[in-house]
Each structure stands twice: as structure tokens, then as C-alpha cells.
Design an enzyme around this catalytic site. Structure first.
Site, PDB file in Angstrom:
ATOM      1  CG  MET A  36     -18.405  53.884   0.412  1.00 39.57           C
ATOM      2  SD  MET A  36     -17.910  53.062  -0.475  1.00 39.57           S
ATOM      3  CE  MET A  36     -18.945  53.046  -2.279  1.00 39.57           C
ATOM      4  CG  HIS A  43     -26.079  58.927   0.430  1.00 42.33           C
ATOM      5  ND1 HIS A  43     -25.463  58.943  -1.011  1.00 42.33           N
ATOM      6  CD2 HIS A  43     -25.103  57.584   0.412  1.00 42.33           C
ATOM      7  CE1 HIS A  43     -24.928  58.488  -1.557  1.00 42.33           C
ATOM      8  NE2 HIS A  43     -24.540  57.490  -0.202  1.00 42.33           N
ATOM      9  CD  GLN A  67     -16.964  49.326   0.605  1.00 40.91           C
ATOM     10  OE1 GLN A  67     -17.040  48.977   1.805  1.00 40.91           O
ATOM     11  NE2 GLN A  67     -18.692  49.454  -0.400  1.00 40.91           N
ATOM     12  CE  LYS A 155     -28.305  51.576  -6.089  1.00 41.27           C
ATOM     13  NZ  LYS A 155     -27.273  51.795  -5.492  1.00 41.27           N
ATOM     14  NE  ARG A 193     -19.521  51.891  -8.357  1.00 42.82           N
ATOM     15  CZ  ARG A 193     -19.225  51.424  -7.373  1.00 42.82           C
ATOM     16  NH1 ARG A 193     -20.372  51.455  -6.329  1.00 42.82           N
ATOM     17  NH2 ARG A 193     -17.822  51.422  -6.045  1.00 42.82           N
TER      18      ARG A 193
HETATM   19  P1  AMP Z   1     -23.101  53.827  -1.323  1.00 42.70           P
HETATM   20  O1  AMP Z   1     -22.294  55.568  -0.483  1.00 42.70           O
HETATM   21  O2  AMP Z   1     -23.893  53.569  -1.518  1.00 42.70           O
HETATM   22  O3  AMP Z   1     -22.019  53.456  -0.002  1.00 42.70           O
HETATM   23  O4  AMP Z   1     -24.516  54.037   0.408  1.00 42.70           O
HETATM   24  C1  AMP Z   1     -24.294  54.607   1.803  1.00 42.70           C
HETATM   25  C2  AMP Z   1     -26.313  53.878   2.141  1.00 42.70           C
HETATM   26  O5  AMP Z   1     -27.241  54.222   1.524  1.00 42.70           O
HETATM   27  C3  AMP Z   1     -25.946  52.637   2.062  1.00 42.70           C
HETATM   28  O6  AMP Z   1     -26.601  51.687   3.102  1.00 42.70           O
HETATM   29  C4  AMP Z   1     -26.786  52.535   0.760  1.00 42.70           C
HETATM   30  O7  AMP Z   1     -27.882  51.339   0.434  1.00 42.70           O
HETATM   31  C5  AMP Z   1     -27.859  53.839   0.695  1.00 42.70           C
HETATM   32  N1  AMP Z   1     -28.494  54.190  -0.060  1.00 42.70           N
HETATM   33  C6  AMP Z   1     -27.455  54.126  -2.062  1.00 42.70           C
HETATM   34  N2  AMP Z   1     -28.457  54.925  -2.704  1.00 42.70           N
HETATM   35  C7  AMP Z   1     -29.712  54.307  -2.032  1.00 42.70           C
HETATM   36  C8  AMP Z   1     -31.134  54.865  -2.828  1.00 42.70           C
HETATM   37  N3  AMP Z   1     -31.284  55.019  -3.938  1.00 42.70           N
HETATM   38  N4  AMP Z   1     -32.057  54.042  -2.383  1.00 42.70           N
HETATM   39  C9  AMP Z   1     -31.544  54.383  -0.680  1.00 42.70           C
HETATM   40  N5  AMP Z   1     -30.792  54.229  -0.238  1.00 42.70           N
HETATM   41  C10 AMP Z   1     -29.445  54.311  -0.907  1.00 42.70           C
END
Ligand code: AMP
Length: 288
Positions: A36, A43, A67, A155, A193
Site C-alpha cells: 500500500m 517493504h 480492506q 509482520k 502507520r
Molecule cells: P503494506 O504496505 O503495509 O500493506 O505492506 C506490504 C507488505 O510489506 C506486506 O506483505 C507486509 O506484511 C510487509 N511488511 C510490512 N511491514 C513489514 C515489516 N516491518 N517487516 C517485514 N515486512 C513488512
């Protein structure tokens, strides 16, 4: 290493599908990192893993409205495409797929993908419809980009479990990779966040990792009773005035059913509100 190659940006699904077909025709494998946006090292670790394993790396960047619940942070979710493009380029990403909401959910959209039961547990209990939104958008991304490999973070442990189940149940020919949680130096799990947190809230949020470390320590010393482990962890969260525990669970790592006693492996997961910001974290407890 700084990559000087250009990074491509595609906004349209038809164009993305065409491009993916061309890449496959050239005999290359595609890795997808669904996000996102508002990138951090978590990421980037997924992008780097894809870069190592696949010939062509696509990162999808889409703040997916389906979501988010009605009272959640969809509108104020942090967004910065230019910054993200630069970070992704330096991680060696070849393409960013950044569709509009209308591209993903044109008027008349009626079809959703739901992984039953798993989506109602843990985070799903407090975020009805959240995982249906996740699986629907990820399934669409899989169909648009047709990756050979897709990369997710531990995560979001429940999300990774649900996506693996969807891939299995729907016979999708995609290899799912789940990579470890990347943390700040102070232990806070990285999250887009985290920018919502004030200085004092960030400090308060450290109670989450402290609770996890306490559980890991007790588990490594031989404690196997979930209640004993969770009581200790809950005490740490309750001790922090800015923190409110939303849930804590020690459960089976595939079906997420609660475990009273840990035999070999378990997922310990929790969600905590720090002020208005909801944060999640987890650890896998296993006997080496
Ligand atoms: P998001 O942009 O928050 O939807 O996250 C995108 C991807 O990055 C998802 O697969 C998350 O699980 C992964 N992600 C987010 N935060 C972390 C983190 N601290 N360590 C590893 N992967 C992460």
C-alpha cells in the site's frame, strides 16, 4: 548498490497484463511485492528478496479501499508516490503498478474472494471484511500481473497465512514467500502507520516488542502454558498508560485455533492501540 536503470510506472490493468505477458514470453520470471506504499525497510526487504530470486520485479502500490472499515484510516493513510518510486528504483525494482480505484473496482464490481473462518479470527474479529478486501485485491493482482513468486511480510502473519490458503484452495500457480519482520533499532516493527505516532507514543509502542520478548524468553526457558505466557505479556501492555490491548493470542500457525499448551510451534500475535493508532506484531514460538 544504487541501481541506475529506469523504473517503469503503469496505472492501467490492461497495460499491466500485456506487459506481464511480454515478460513471460521472453522467458523471464516475475516477482510481485503487493504493497500500500509509503515504503520502509520492511517493504524494501521484500523487493530485495524478489530481486534475488526473480528476473523481473513488479511492486504494486494500491491503498485498497475494500480492506479498510468505515471508521478506519483510508483517507489519511500516508501516500508519497515520488518518494516510493525512488526507493523502489534503488532496491532494483523494474516496475511499479499503481492503479486507480476505478481501475481496480469499476462501477458494477460484484465479485469478492473470501477465505472462510481464518479471516474472522485475530485481526478479523475487530476488522470485519478486512481480509476479504485483502484476498480480493491480491487475487486480482495475481491475475493482472501473473507472478511466479509473490512476497509478503511475517509482520502481517494472519494475512500471509490467509493468502497461502487462498493460493492452495484456488490452485493458483504462484510461490508465496514470507519474509521476517523488519524492526526499528528500538524494536518497534516497521509500519507505514508508525508516522502517525508522536514521540511519546512511539516510546509507548515499545511495550509491544517488550511483551513479545518476554514471551520468547519464558518460552525458551521451557514455559509452554499459553495462559502463563500471555498473562506476563498482558501485564507489560497494561503497564503502559497510552496502550490498549485489542487482542493477544497464542494459536496454531496454520488454522489459527487457540492453543492452551504449545507442543512444537505456535504463533503469538497481538494488536495494540497506541492512542488512535492500531499496531500489530507477532512472533513464532518454536522448539529448535
Ligand atoms: P503494506 O504496505 O503495509 O500493506 O505492506 C506490504 C507488505 O510489506 C506486506 O506483505 C507486509 O506484511 C510487509 N511488511 C510490512 N511491514 C513489514 C515489516 N516491518 N517487516 C517485514 N515486512 C513488512
Amino acid at each position: 548498490m544504487i541501481h541506475s536503470k529506469k523504473i517503469e510506472l503503469i496505472n492501467q490493468t490492461a497495460e499491466m497484463q500485456k506487459k506481464a505477458a511480454e515478460i513471460h514470453k521472453e522467458g523471464m520470471t516475475i516477482g510481485l511485492v503487493p504493497t500500500m506504499g509509503y515504503f520502509h525497510q520492511g517493504h524494501l526487504s521484500l523487493m530485495k528478496a524478489s530481486k534475488e530470486e526473480t528476473d523481473y520485479v513488479v511492486v504494486s502500490l494500491f491503498v485498497n479501499p475494500t480492506q479498510f472499515g468505515p471508521s478506519e484510516d483510508f483517507n489519511r493513510y500516508p501516500r508519497d508516490l515520488r518518494r516510493d518510486m525512488e526507493l523502489a528504483k534503488n532496491a532494483g525494482v523494474d516496475m511499479i503498478f499503481c492503479p486507480t480505484i476505478d481501475e481496480m473496482y469499476p462501477s458494477g464490481f460484484l465479485t469478492y474472494v473470501k477465505v472462510e473462518s481464518l479471516g474472522e479470527k485475530l485481526c478479523g474479529a475487530n476488522r470485519p471484511g478486512h481480509f476479504q478486501g485483502v484476498t480480493t485485491v491480491v487475487c486480482k493482482l495475481f491475475n493482472i500481473i501473473s507472478p511466479d513468486f509473490a512476497y509478503f511480510g511475517q509482520k502481517d502473519a494472519q494475512q500471509a497465512i490467509i493468502i497461502k490458503k487462498m493460493v492452495e484452495d484456488l490452485n493458483l500457480r504462484i510461490n508465496i514467500r514470507v519474509l521476517p519482520i523488519v524492526r526499528e533499532k528500538d524494536g518497534l516493527a516497521m509500519s507505514s502507520r508508525n508516522v502517525y505516532l508522536s514521540g511519546s507514543e512511539h516510546k509507548a509502542a515499545l511495550c509491544i516488542y517488550k511483551a513479545i520478548q518476554k514471551v520468547e524468553m519464558l518460552f525458551n526457558k521451557g514455559e509452554r502454558e499459553s495462559k502463563v505466557l500471555m498473562d506476563q505479556a498482558e501485564a507489560i501492555i497494561k503497564d503502559e498508560p497510552l496502550a490498549t490491548l485489542e487482542y493477544m493470542a497464542i494459536c496454531h500457525i496454520e488454522d489459527l485455533s487457540p492453543l492452551e499448551k504449545i507442543k512444537n510451534r505456535a504463533l503469538m500475535a497481538l494488536a495494540v492501540k497506541i492512542g488512535k493508532t492500531r499496531l500489530i506484531d507477532n512472533t513464532i514460538l518454536k522448539i529448535d
